[in-house]
Enzyme design. Structure first.
Site, short mmCIF file in Angstrom:
data_model
loop_
_atom_site.label_atom_id
_atom_site.label_comp_id
_atom_site.label_asym_id
_atom_site.label_seq_id
_atom_site.Cartn_x
_atom_site.Cartn_y
_atom_site.Cartn_z
N HIS A 29 0.85 -1.20 0.00
CA HIS A 29 0.00 0.00 0.00
C HIS A 29 0.88 1.25 0.00
O HIS A 29 1.30 1.72 1.07
CB HIS A 29 -0.90 0.01 1.23
N HIS A 260 -4.02 3.29 -3.51
CA HIS A 260 -4.22 2.74 -2.16
C HIS A 260 -3.46 1.44 -1.95
O HIS A 260 -2.57 1.39 -1.08
CB HIS A 260 -5.71 2.50 -1.89
#
Length: 682
Positions: A29, A260
């Site tokens: 991430h 993300h």
């Protein structure tokens, strides 16, 4: 304050370490580390109190990355500030087997990781426990030894999780003003904009729970610094709503869900290097950037040395503080338990094990000043409060009893935080069926290998009239299924004392004490210095002659097993009874002991007012079992035991039939006796 140019370069070190590590791992991430790099740079270089050369300094500030998926933010900061075990090689092996840089931060993998996070919201609640522990230890030992903050970075997801509101409300009630939470307000979730699922005014929400809260630009170093200084002066916990851009600096993916949870890709990373004027290759930090980071890490050495001088000058207070922070056992604890067991052998009390737990805690809390208890609004039912544990509040942090409110999940997670902070032994209680609410935090305690203590009362149909909504049936099996978790189900006051002793001695695994509502007679009536319950299982009653039957039982069903033994022996069938207070500790015993306890009786039967799962390790797949197959019902406890066939007569009949007719095989062997009917319906 660093110049804007220097700050940007230092923050970009986090961004590029993170995106390059994720890219090499092809997993991770990058968005949060890139978006929160400015916050972390200001916090770690200017305000966070820590010393990488002495990472366990008791008076360090605690930093919790509640949004654990952004783990490269934490790993980058640990490497940049000079933690010796966080090398560039570890960064390069992000998310690889055997590395310290797991996908989500794992406590114990590397110094500087204060807690295991990843399940969103857990970190906030852990931090509440840490901040509470700081205030308790401060009240007990003074400002000269305990004076630090707990900082958190959380995301939108953390605040959506229900545990966050439980924890936030508790922190507000207790005015934990040393708790400072940065909210990474980037308005992006995995599915897209947060507005797809949530329109909550988070600042108003936390203000309503007794917090100080305000908005800032999360990329403005001066605004970040001012916010921290404002929060440090507050008389309340603080939420800093930092508006950030997820994946900051990535030309096409910044501000989108694409940043993300996936690698940015080589082309996007090359474009980001160009956009942020970063020409160093992957995993290389220029000296002009690394040096100020390392200097920031070194600034904690002087205050840590001054603190050590104060500790040395504190005399006996300092020695007690050091003992407690090191987790060293109080010298008088085992002697106090031994004396208490002698008293129990003389008194032979007939009490519920929840009451027996209270009696044991009266001894424990009187001996160990580090215990801190509590309950999720079930104090009179859980029996978790003793004469020594007065109500803790913002006006009395030195007291030792926390009213957690009806917040089982946050209570368990806060207990983890208290335990992780050090200096305290924390326990909290609720009904056993509500482990359904608390289990995520209980599981993480097991994963971390810490001594969190959970008191779970009303453990079976024995609670009676409250009915199946509150009667645990599958819960014992579910809790026993968690690795590295000690589940104790004592049979009487003697076993309860021993289970508490074993739980407190267990510093590498959490413990759950599963306790009855109904009274149980004393089954251990003689004093034995050895802690038999700590062996997990032991022979409670021997057979008169060579055993033909062994009955295994835990908790409230041990007295049923003993009565069944009497019936069988009167009928000429030598029978022994094995009490099994803790499956997990039994598995830790050597093979010879386990084989001795299991015995060679041809007929083995287990009895427990729960599902069968787990008992095959004692009775075998063809062994007999008397217990539950489904949910309970609403009626007095004695009536329920009779209705569902969990009786001495049923156990004796099952065992006797097998002695007479042989042990059946397959499904026939595992069938519950005919005496158990279906759950009644009106």
């Amino acid at each position: 304050m660093a110049s804007r140019e220097q700050h940007d370069r230092m923050a970009n070190a986090i961004r590029f370490l993170s995106m390059d590590a994720v890219e090499k791992a092809n997993s991770g991430h990058p968005g949060l580390p890139m978006g929160c790099a400015d916050i972390a740079t200001v916090l770690f270089t200017k305000y966070l109190k820590f010393d990488p050369k002495n990472p366990k300094w008791p008076d360090r500030d605690r930093f919790v990355l509640s949004a654990g998926h952004g783990s490269m933010l934490l790993y980058s900061c640990l490497y940049l500030t000079g933690y010796q075990d966080m090398t560039i090689d570890q960064i390069e092996h992000f998310r690889q087997l055997g590395s310290k840089t797991a996908g989500h931060p794992e406590y114990g993998f590397a110094t500087g990781i204060e807690t295991t996070t990843g399940p969103l919201g857990q970190g906030i609640a852990n931090a509440v426990g840490m901040a509470l522990a700081e205030r308790v230890m401060n009240a007990q030992f003074g400002d000269d030894l305990v004076d630090h903050h707990t900082y958190v970075i959380c995301g939108d997801g953390c605040l959506m999780e229900g545990i966050s509101q439980e924890a936030i409300a508790l922190a507000g009630r207790l005015k934990l003003n040393r708790l400072i939470v940065f909210w990474d307000n980037n308005n992006i979730s995995i599915d897209g904009p947060v507005s797809l699922s949530d329109i909550t005014d988070q600042v108003a929400r936390v203000e309503a729970s007794g917090w100080n809260a305000f908005h800032i630009d999360g990329h403005d170093q001066e605004a970040i610094a001012k916010a921290i200084e404002t929060a440090q002066k507050s008389d309340k916990p603080t939420l800093i709503a930092a508006k950030t851009t997820i994946g900051f600096g990535a030309p096409t993916k910044a501000g989108t869900k694409a940043a993300h949870g996936s690698p940015l890709g080589k082309d996007e990373i090359a474009a980001t290097r160009k956009a942020l004027n970063w020409d160093s290759p992957p995993f290389v930090i220029p000296d002009d950037v690394l040096k100020p980071w390392r200097d920031a890490g070194a600034r904690g050495a002087a205050p840590r040395a001054e603190w050590e001088k104060r500790l040395s000058a504190a005399g006996d207070r300092g020695k007690e503080f050091s003992r407690r922070m090191a987790g060293e056992q109080h010298a008088g604890f085992d002697d106090a338990i031994a004396a208490y067991k002698q008293k129990l052998a003389a008194d032979k009390p007939k009490v519920a094990t929840r009451k027996a737990s209270e009696m044991a805690l009266e001894v424990i809390n009187g001996t160990l000043p580090e215990t801190i208890g509590g309950s999720a609004d079930l104090t009179p039912s859980n029996n978790t409060k003793t004469s020594q544990t007065l109500e803790l509040s913002a006006a009395n942090y030195g007291n030792r009893y926390v009213h957690y409110g009806i917040r089982e999940h946050a209570m368990a997670a806060a207990i983890n935080g208290i335990t992780l902070h050090g200096g305290l032994i924390a326990y909290g209680g609720t009904f056993f069926c509500f482990t359904d609410y608390a289990r995520p935090a209980m599981r993480l305690a097991s994963l971390m290998g810490i001594r969190s203590l959970f008191v779970m009362t009303h453990d079976s149909i024995g609670l009676g009239e409250d009915g199946p909504t509150h009667q645990p049936v599958e819960h014992l099996a579910a809790m026993r299924a968690i690795p590295n978790h000690l589940v104790f189900r004592p049979a009487d006051a003697m076993e309860t004392a021993e289970c508490w002793q074993a739980a407190i001695h267990s510093t590498k695994a959490p413990s759950t004490l599963v306790l009855t509502r109904q009274d149980l007679r004393a089954v251990r009536t003689e004093y034995v210095s050895e802690n038999l319950s700590a062996k997990g299982a032991y022979e409670l009653a021997a057979a008169d002659g060579e055993a033909k039957v062994t009955i295994f039982a835990s908790g409230s069903e041990v007295e049923i097993a003993l009565d069944a033994r009497d019936m069988l022996q009167q009928a000429g069938t030598p029978t022994r009874v094995v009490s099994v207070p803790c499956f997990e500790l039994f598995e830790e015993q050597d093979k010879a002991y386990r084989e001795k306890v299991l015995g060679k009786a041809p007929v083995k039967v287990a009895v427990e007012a729960a599902l069968r799962f787990g008992w095959d390790r004692f009775v075998g797949s063809d062994g007999g079992f008397v217990g539950m197959t489904g949910f309970g019902a609403s009626a007095p406890a004695k009536e329920l035991y009779k209705y569902f066939g969990i009786t001495a007569e049923a156990v004796a009949k099952l065992a006797g039939d097998r002695v007479k007719n042989g042990v059946p095989k397959g499904e026939d062997a595992r069938a519950i006796p005919d005496s158990e009917p279906a759950r009644p319906h009106p």
